[in-house]
Scaffold this motif. Structure first.
Motif, PDB file in Angstrom:
ATOM      1  N   ALA A  15      53.031 -16.026  38.610  1.00  0.00           N
ATOM      2  CA  ALA A  15      51.872 -16.543  37.876  1.00  0.00           C
ATOM      3  C   ALA A  15      50.779 -15.478  37.789  1.00  0.00           C
ATOM      4  CB  ALA A  15      51.338 -17.811  38.540  1.00  0.00           C
ATOM      5  N   GLY A  16      50.563 -14.754  38.882  1.00  0.00           N
ATOM      6  CA  GLY A  16      49.566 -13.683  38.885  1.00  0.00           C
ATOM      7  C   GLY A  16      49.940 -12.572  37.921  1.00  0.00           C
ATOM      8  N   GLU A  17      51.218 -12.205  37.915  1.00  0.00           N
ATOM      9  CA  GLU A  17      51.682 -11.168  36.989  1.00  0.00           C
ATOM     10  C   GLU A  17      51.535 -11.624  35.543  1.00  0.00           C
ATOM     11  OE1 GLU A  17      55.653 -10.018  38.087  1.00  0.00           O
ATOM     12  OE2 GLU A  17      55.021  -9.410  40.092  1.00  0.00           O
ATOM     13  N   ALA A  18      51.850 -12.883  35.276  1.00  0.00           N
ATOM     14  CA  ALA A  18      51.721 -13.404  33.910  1.00  0.00           C
ATOM     15  C   ALA A  18      50.270 -13.396  33.463  1.00  0.00           C
ATOM     16  CB  ALA A  18      52.304 -14.820  33.828  1.00  0.00           C
ATOM     17  N   THR A  19      49.363 -13.795  34.346  1.00  0.00           N
ATOM     18  CA  THR A  19      47.937 -13.795  34.017  1.00  0.00           C
ATOM     19  C   THR A  19      47.466 -12.378  33.705  1.00  0.00           C
ATOM     20  OG1 THR A  19      47.531 -15.729  35.403  1.00  0.00           O
ATOM     21  CG2 THR A  19      45.632 -14.344  34.885  1.00  0.00           C
ATOM     22  N   GLU A  20      47.865 -11.431  34.547  1.00  0.00           N
ATOM     23  CA  GLU A  20      47.480 -10.030  34.326  1.00  0.00           C
ATOM     24  C   GLU A  20      48.046  -9.511  33.006  1.00  0.00           C
ATOM     25  OE1 GLU A  20      48.222  -5.620  36.292  1.00  0.00           O
ATOM     26  OE2 GLU A  20      48.634  -7.394  37.498  1.00  0.00           O
ATOM     27  N   TYR A  21      49.294  -9.866  32.720  1.00  0.00           N
ATOM     28  CA  TYR A  21      49.930  -9.408  31.488  1.00  0.00           C
ATOM     29  C   TYR A  21      49.199  -9.967  30.262  1.00  0.00           C
ATOM     30  CZ  TYR A  21      53.595  -8.053  28.262  1.00  0.00           C
ATOM     31  OH  TYR A  21      54.278  -7.481  27.216  1.00  0.00           O
ATOM     32  N   PHE A  22      48.824 -11.248  30.292  1.00  0.00           N
ATOM     33  CA  PHE A  22      48.125 -11.846  29.156  1.00  0.00           C
ATOM     34  C   PHE A  22      46.729 -11.267  28.986  1.00  0.00           C
ATOM     35  CE2 PHE A  22      51.276 -15.347  29.681  1.00  0.00           C
ATOM     36  CZ  PHE A  22      51.881 -15.182  28.442  1.00  0.00           C
ATOM     37  N   GLN A  23      46.072 -10.921  30.090  1.00  0.00           N
ATOM     38  CA  GLN A  23      44.769 -10.252  29.996  1.00  0.00           C
ATOM     39  C   GLN A  23      44.921  -8.889  29.331  1.00  0.00           C
ATOM     40  OE1 GLN A  23      43.541 -10.306  34.108  1.00  0.00           O
ATOM     41  NE2 GLN A  23      42.464 -12.257  33.908  1.00  0.00           N
ATOM     42  N   LYS A  24      45.959  -8.172  29.720  1.00  0.00           N
ATOM     43  CA  LYS A  24      46.223  -6.872  29.104  1.00  0.00           C
ATOM     44  C   LYS A  24      46.574  -7.033  27.626  1.00  0.00           C
ATOM     45  CE  LYS A  24      47.718  -4.260  33.150  1.00  0.00           C
ATOM     46  NZ  LYS A  24      48.832  -3.529  33.772  1.00  0.00           N
ATOM     47  N   ALA A  25      47.313  -8.072  27.293  1.00  0.00           N
ATOM     48  CA  ALA A  25      47.684  -8.307  25.893  1.00  0.00           C
ATOM     49  C   ALA A  25      46.442  -8.584  25.043  1.00  0.00           C
ATOM     50  CB  ALA A  25      48.670  -9.472  25.795  1.00  0.00           C
ATOM     51  N   ARG A  26      45.486  -9.322  25.598  1.00  0.00           N
ATOM     52  CA  ARG A  26      44.241  -9.600  24.869  1.00  0.00           C
ATOM     53  C   ARG A  26      43.464  -8.308  24.655  1.00  0.00           C
ATOM     54  NH1 ARG A  26      39.539  -9.771  26.662  1.00  0.00           N
ATOM     55  NH2 ARG A  26      40.064 -10.184  28.820  1.00  0.00           N
ATOM     56  N   LEU A  27      43.373  -7.500  25.705  1.00  0.00           N
ATOM     57  CA  LEU A  27      42.688  -6.219  25.610  1.00  0.00           C
ATOM     58  C   LEU A  27      43.405  -5.295  24.629  1.00  0.00           C
ATOM     59  CD1 LEU A  27      40.318  -4.572  26.677  1.00  0.00           C
ATOM     60  CD2 LEU A  27      41.732  -3.886  28.614  1.00  0.00           C
TER      61      LEU A  27
END
Length: 146
Positions: A15-27
């Motif tokens: 879940a933490g990795e997914a959250t980080e990945y989606f934050q990076k995708a937004r950026l």
């Protein structure tokens, strides 16, 4: 019970990795929106800009009109390819900056590595589903015993 703790830890990590990945995708989306590739002739008479997958601008100095039509067309076509390549280089730099070795563009290019990642994810999810099923079965047995 240790097995369950490991399962919860794995799920929390995912879940933490997914959250980080989606934050990076937004950026990534924000940064990619600002990318404009450019190419200019040595004399500066013709300039092509590339944005969002196509030519976004074309500047032709009146002095460039002295070129023959075939040369002018060839120059514009060459510059459009160069501007596109410039845009791609900038995009690759943004992807590398945000994702490093986990760059999705690089993962897709490496089909063997991609298949290994997919296999590993399948194994993790299959194991998690099996562990969850075992946990549910044990809980149901306990409920029947009480």
């Amino acid at each position: 019970m240790e097995q369950n703790d490991g399962l919860w830890q794995a799920l929390d990590a995912m879940a933490g990795e997914a959250t980080e990945y989606f934050q990076k995708a937004r950026l990534l989306q924000e940064r990619m929106a600002g990318i404009t590739g450019t190419a200019v002739t040595d004399d500066g008479y013709i300039k092509v800009t590339w944005r969002d997958g196509g030519i976004d601008g074309l500047e032709i100095n009146p002095r460039a009109m002295r070129m023959g039509s075939a040369d002018l067309a060839e120059t514009i076509l060459r510059l459009s390819h160069e501007a596109r390549a410039d845009s791609r280089r900038q995009s690759d730099a943004v992807m590398s900056d945000l994702f490093g070795t986990q760059n999705p563009a690089g993962i897709v290019a490496d089909k063997e590595g991609l298949q290994e990642s997919i296999d590993m994810m399948r194994d993790v999810f299959t194991g998690a589903i099996g562990d969850s099923k075992d946990l549910i079965d044990r809980l149901q047995r306990r409920l029947r015993q009480d």
